[in-house]
Design a protein around this motif. Structure first.
Motif, PDB file in Angstrom:
ATOM      1  N   CYS A 286      58.308  19.631  48.413  1.00 43.96           N
ATOM      2  CA  CYS A 286      59.509  20.460  48.269  1.00 43.96           C
ATOM      3  C   CYS A 286      60.421  19.810  47.224  1.00 43.96           C
ATOM      4  CB  CYS A 286      60.245  20.605  49.605  1.00 43.96           C
ATOM      5  SG  CYS A 286      60.902  19.040  50.253  1.00 43.96           S
ATOM      6  N   ARG A 287      61.591  20.414  46.981  1.00 42.58           N
ATOM      7  CA  ARG A 287      62.516  19.884  45.985  1.00 42.58           C
ATOM      8  C   ARG A 287      63.042  18.517  46.396  1.00 42.58           C
ATOM      9  NH1 ARG A 287      67.173  23.873  44.338  1.00 42.58           N
ATOM     10  NH2 ARG A 287      67.602  22.035  43.041  1.00 42.58           N
ATOM     11  N   PHE A 288      63.255  18.318  47.691  1.00 41.83           N
ATOM     12  CA  PHE A 288      63.837  17.059  48.150  1.00 41.83           C
ATOM     13  C   PHE A 288      62.916  15.876  47.858  1.00 41.83           C
ATOM     14  CE2 PHE A 288      65.218  13.978  51.442  1.00 41.83           C
ATOM     15  CZ  PHE A 288      66.569  13.914  51.117  1.00 41.83           C
ATOM     16  N   CYS A 289      61.615  16.074  48.037  1.00 41.10           N
ATOM     17  CA  CYS A 289      60.647  15.004  47.765  1.00 41.10           C
ATOM     18  C   CYS A 289      60.005  15.160  46.399  1.00 41.10           C
ATOM     19  CB  CYS A 289      59.580  14.970  48.852  1.00 41.10           C
ATOM     20  SG  CYS A 289      58.579  16.473  48.966  1.00 41.10           S
ATOM     21  N   LYS A 290      60.556  16.057  45.578  1.00 38.45           N
ATOM     22  CA  LYS A 290      60.070  16.314  44.220  1.00 38.45           C
ATOM     23  C   LYS A 290      58.594  16.734  44.214  1.00 38.45           C
ATOM     24  CE  LYS A 290      63.397  13.126  42.204  1.00 38.45           C
ATOM     25  NZ  LYS A 290      63.610  11.911  41.357  1.00 38.45           N
ATOM     26  N   GLY A 291      58.234  17.486  45.233  1.00 41.45           N
ATOM     27  CA  GLY A 291      56.899  18.061  45.304  1.00 41.45           C
ATOM     28  C   GLY A 291      55.796  17.120  45.713  1.00 41.45           C
ATOM     29  N   THR A 292      56.133  15.853  46.040  1.00 38.11           N
ATOM     30  CA  THR A 292      55.092  14.875  46.380  1.00 38.11           C
ATOM     31  C   THR A 292      54.769  14.836  47.863  1.00 38.11           C
ATOM     32  OG1 THR A 292      56.672  13.065  46.715  1.00 38.11           O
ATOM     33  CG2 THR A 292      55.881  13.445  44.469  1.00 38.11           C
ATOM     34  N   GLY A 293      55.705  15.255  48.688  1.00 31.27           N
ATOM     35  CA  GLY A 293      55.518  15.158  50.131  1.00 31.27           C
ATOM     36  C   GLY A 293      55.877  13.800  50.695  1.00 31.27           C
ATOM     37  N   TRP A 294      56.305  12.850  49.814  1.00 32.19           N
ATOM     38  CA  TRP A 294      56.619  11.485  50.241  1.00 32.19           C
ATOM     39  C   TRP A 294      57.978  11.059  49.707  1.00 32.19           C
ATOM     40  CZ3 TRP A 294      53.407   9.205  53.679  1.00 32.19           C
ATOM     41  CH2 TRP A 294      52.105   9.695  53.773  1.00 32.19           C
ATOM     42  N   LEU A 295      58.623  10.151  50.454  1.00 33.79           N
ATOM     43  CA  LEU A 295      59.922   9.610  50.063  1.00 33.79           C
ATOM     44  C   LEU A 295      59.862   8.085  50.110  1.00 33.79           C
ATOM     45  CD1 LEU A 295      62.117  11.970  52.256  1.00 33.79           C
ATOM     46  CD2 LEU A 295      61.857  12.110  49.779  1.00 33.79           C
ATOM     47  N   GLU A 296      60.230   7.440  49.015  1.00 33.87           N
ATOM     48  CA  GLU A 296      60.208   5.976  48.964  1.00 33.87           C
ATOM     49  C   GLU A 296      61.358   5.412  49.795  1.00 33.87           C
ATOM     50  OE1 GLU A 296      61.341   2.478  45.801  1.00 33.87           O
ATOM     51  OE2 GLU A 296      60.509   4.356  45.009  1.00 33.87           O
ATOM     52  N   ILE A 297      61.070   4.418  50.641  1.00 30.58           N
ATOM     53  CA  ILE A 297      62.121   3.884  51.510  1.00 30.58           C
ATOM     54  C   ILE A 297      62.349   2.383  51.372  1.00 30.58           C
ATOM     55  CG2 ILE A 297      61.959   5.705  53.250  1.00 30.58           C
ATOM     56  CD1 ILE A 297      60.244   3.784  54.917  1.00 30.58           C
ATOM     57  N   LEU A 298      61.320   1.597  51.002  1.00 25.08           N
ATOM     58  CA  LEU A 298      61.544   0.149  50.940  1.00 25.08           C
ATOM     59  C   LEU A 298      60.447  -0.546  50.155  1.00 25.08           C
ATOM     60  CD1 LEU A 298      59.459  -1.447  53.125  1.00 25.08           C
ATOM     61  CD2 LEU A 298      60.926  -0.276  54.745  1.00 25.08           C
ATOM     62  N   GLY A 299      60.721  -1.811  49.809  1.00 20.65           N
ATOM     63  CA  GLY A 299      59.731  -2.660  49.163  1.00 20.65           C
ATOM     64  C   GLY A 299      59.376  -3.829  50.072  1.00 20.65           C
ATOM     65  N   CYS A 300      58.159  -4.364  49.913  1.00 18.33           N
ATOM     66  CA  CYS A 300      57.711  -5.431  50.809  1.00 18.33           C
ATOM     67  C   CYS A 300      56.570  -6.203  50.165  1.00 18.33           C
ATOM     68  CB  CYS A 300      57.269  -4.849  52.145  1.00 18.33           C
ATOM     69  SG  CYS A 300      55.829  -3.746  51.985  1.00 18.33           S
ATOM     70  N   GLY A 301      56.096  -7.207  50.848  1.00 18.03           N
ATOM     71  CA  GLY A 301      54.948  -7.959  50.376  1.00 18.03           C
ATOM     72  C   GLY A 301      54.814  -9.284  51.101  1.00 18.03           C
ATOM     73  N   MET A 302      53.720  -9.968  50.824  1.00 15.75           N
ATOM     74  CA  MET A 302      53.486 -11.305  51.369  1.00 15.75           C
ATOM     75  C   MET A 302      54.260 -12.317  50.523  1.00 15.75           C
ATOM     76  SD  MET A 302      51.608 -10.559  53.907  1.00 15.75           S
ATOM     77  CE  MET A 302      51.078 -12.187  54.474  1.00 15.75           C
ATOM     78  N   GLU A 316      49.881 -23.970  52.609  1.00 15.51           N
ATOM     79  CA  GLU A 316      48.526 -24.043  53.144  1.00 15.51           C
ATOM     80  C   GLU A 316      48.525 -23.865  54.661  1.00 15.51           C
ATOM     81  OE1 GLU A 316      45.825 -24.213  51.379  1.00 15.51           O
ATOM     82  OE2 GLU A 316      46.965 -24.289  49.496  1.00 15.51           O
ATOM     83  N   LYS A 317      49.651 -24.131  55.283  1.00 13.65           N
ATOM     84  CA  LYS A 317      49.747 -24.033  56.732  1.00 13.65           C
ATOM     85  C   LYS A 317      50.412 -22.732  57.174  1.00 13.65           C
ATOM     86  CE  LYS A 317      51.584 -26.484  60.785  1.00 13.65           C
ATOM     87  NZ  LYS A 317      52.340 -27.671  61.271  1.00 13.65           N
ATOM     88  N   TYR A 318      51.409 -22.302  56.389  1.00 12.21           N
ATOM     89  CA  TYR A 318      52.188 -21.132  56.798  1.00 12.21           C
ATOM     90  C   TYR A 318      52.015 -19.979  55.805  1.00 12.21           C
ATOM     91  CZ  TYR A 318      54.607 -24.376  59.916  1.00 12.21           C
ATOM     92  OH  TYR A 318      54.895 -25.306  60.878  1.00 12.21           O
ATOM     93  N   SER A 319      52.129 -18.796  56.322  1.00 18.63           N
ATOM     94  CA  SER A 319      52.161 -17.583  55.503  1.00 18.63           C
ATOM     95  C   SER A 319      53.231 -16.670  56.095  1.00 18.63           C
ATOM     96  CB  SER A 319      50.802 -16.878  55.488  1.00 18.63           C
ATOM     97  OG  SER A 319      50.424 -16.523  56.817  1.00 18.63           O
ATOM     98  N   GLY A 320      53.552 -15.620  55.372  1.00 22.03           N
ATOM     99  CA  GLY A 320      54.596 -14.734  55.894  1.00 22.03           C
ATOM    100  C   GLY A 320      54.789 -13.528  55.000  1.00 22.03           C
ATOM    101  N   PHE A 321      55.666 -12.654  55.417  1.00 18.26           N
ATOM    102  CA  PHE A 321      55.965 -11.465  54.623  1.00 18.26           C
ATOM    103  C   PHE A 321      57.475 -11.249  54.575  1.00 18.26           C
ATOM    104  CE2 PHE A 321      55.015  -9.829  58.946  1.00 18.26           C
ATOM    105  CZ  PHE A 321      56.205  -9.157  59.245  1.00 18.26           C
ATOM    106  N   ALA A 322      57.883 -10.459  53.578  1.00 20.37           N
ATOM    107  CA  ALA A 322      59.295 -10.119  53.396  1.00 20.37           C
ATOM    108  C   ALA A 322      59.385  -8.639  53.054  1.00 20.37           C
ATOM    109  CB  ALA A 322      59.925 -10.968  52.293  1.00 20.37           C
ATOM    110  N   PHE A 323      60.537  -8.066  53.343  1.00 19.69           N
ATOM    111  CA  PHE A 323      60.768  -6.648  53.046  1.00 19.69           C
ATOM    112  C   PHE A 323      62.264  -6.431  52.855  1.00 19.69           C
ATOM    113  CE2 PHE A 323      60.623  -7.303  57.604  1.00 19.69           C
ATOM    114  CZ  PHE A 323      61.829  -6.758  58.036  1.00 19.69           C
ATOM    115  N   GLY A 324      62.618  -5.320  52.218  1.00 19.33           N
ATOM    116  CA  GLY A 324      64.026  -5.003  52.019  1.00 19.33           C
ATOM    117  C   GLY A 324      64.226  -3.509  51.903  1.00 19.33           C
ATOM    118  N   MET A 325      65.288  -3.025  52.530  1.00 21.35           N
ATOM    119  CA  MET A 325      65.587  -1.590  52.499  1.00 21.35           C
ATOM    120  C   MET A 325      67.077  -1.383  52.288  1.00 21.35           C
ATOM    121  SD  MET A 325      65.108  -0.759  56.568  1.00 21.35           S
ATOM    122  CE  MET A 325      63.634  -1.781  56.708  1.00 21.35           C
ATOM    123  N   GLY A 326      67.434  -0.285  51.600  1.00 24.36           N
ATOM    124  CA  GLY A 326      68.831   0.078  51.405  1.00 24.36           C
ATOM    125  C   GLY A 326      69.321   0.946  52.556  1.00 24.36           C
TER     126      GLY A 326
END
Length: 354
Positions: A286-302, A316-326
């Motif tokens: 639709c117009r709100f999602c610019k015809g894609t059907g999806w809406l971007e909400i946040l970024g993340c990663g290891m 080498e011992k620890y791992s983790g992830f981070a994310f951020g949203m407006g």
């Protein structure tokens, strides 16, 4: 005796004026005109020295008698007028207790604060804690400790509000000697926590951030972020994906779908952006999602191993992830608000809807 006759005539005039006074203000004018410092009856008392000695006793007696009569009449009339004015005031301000009452409209929390609290409650329920840090940061914590390269565009004056003039030794990467700025993200809180706290770490860092953006439907120069960090043994991308899928469903509803798209962030590797299915068209476009059907909400990663190096954590011992949203973006996507500026314009017609 002419003076005695004048005083008697003054008495009759004054008593008539007292009776004719319509209110306490008019009555006061009569009193001042007769008994005031420059009043007519006061003038006779002050002029007693000019009265012939043989007439002074009678004139004085008459003036005093008139003064007493006038004062008595003034007091009686004042009581009448005061009572009448009080009754009129009570009638004018009378309340009809049979009329329906007027309900006082109660205020509510601003939508931005409410959404931030809702998101925080979701993570608190998962066992996370809330960490906070300064809004005025150093370039080290805002960029260098997060693995942002020296030539990264976000370090430039066009993207970041610098509080102190930039020196010739910019990007020295020396902790404590970097430029001072308004943080562009709440990620510096993560860097500070990793320095001061040993893993396991499960935190979110909500707060205000600042960027040199011109306000438009999708950008604000000041907005709110909620970033998260997990550092522990055995953390995988599957943990990241499961956590964010759960959070998205809690925010937007169980029927909403999520997807992860590969992306690049300097402080995570691999990195991804997360989309949620459009709540208006349910993924059809639709117009709100610019015809894609999806809406971007946040970024993340290891979390990139280099970030651990700045904090003294063994990658080498620890791992983790981070994310951020407006927070503003989440609020607009949840309630289908087309313009971020509507959240900060203070239009009560809009804010009362929430």
């Amino acid at each position: 005796m002419a003076i005695v006759e004048e005083v008697a005539a003054l008495k009759d005039e004054t008593l008539a004026a007292i009776e004719a006074a319509a209110d306490t203000a008019a009555l006061e004018q009569v009193r001042v005109g007769v008994l005031g410092k420059s009043g007519s009856l006061t003038g006779y008392l002050r002029g007693m020295g000019k009265v012939p000695p043989e007439e002074r006793a009678e004139v004085g007696k008459t003036v005093n008698a008139v003064r007493g009569a006038v004062e008595e009449a003034l007091a009686a009339r004042k009581a009448e007028l005061a009572a009448a004015e009080l009754a009129a005031s009570m009638d004018a301000s009378a309340v009809d207790v049979t009329l329906p009452g007027r309900v006082q409209q109660l205020g509510t929390r601003h939508l931005i604060n409410r959404i931030a609290d809702e998101i925080s409650e979701i993570f608190l329920g998962l066992g996370y804690s809330i960490a906070k840090g300064p809004e005025v940061e150093t370039e080290y914590y805002n960029f260098t400790a997060l693995n942002a390269p020296a030539d990264h565009p976000s370090r430039g004056l066009a993207d970041t509000f610098y509080v102190v003039d930039r020196s010739e030794n910019a990007h020295t990467h020396v902790k404590g000697e970097s430029d001072v700025l308004l943080r562009t993200q709440t990620s510096p809180v993560q860097a500070r926590v990793m320095e001061s706290q040993k893993p396991p770490i499960y935190i979110i860092s909500p707060g205000k951030v600042y960027r040199r953006d011109v306000a438009d439907p999708s950008h604000l120069p000041q907005f709110h972020q909620i970033e998260g960090l997990v550092v522990d043994e055995g953390i995988t991308f599957g943990d990241l994906k499961g956590t964010l899928e759960y959070v998205c469903k809690q925010i937007f509803g169980e029927e909403r779908k999520t997807r992860f798209r590969a992306h690049y962030f300097p402080f995570t590797e691999p990195s991804a952006e997360v989309d949620v299915s459009c709540g208006i068209c349910h993924g059809e476009g639709c117009r709100f999602c610019k015809g894609t059907g999806w809406l971007e909400i946040l970024g993340c990663g290891m979390v990139d191993p280099n970030v651990y190096g700045y904090a003294g954590i063994d990658p080498e011992k620890y791992s983790g992830f981070a994310f951020g949203m407006g927070v503003e973006r989440i609020a607009c996507l949840k309630y289908n608000v087309p313009d971020l500026r509507m959240l900060v314009e203070g239009d009560m017609r809009f804010l009362r809807q929430f």
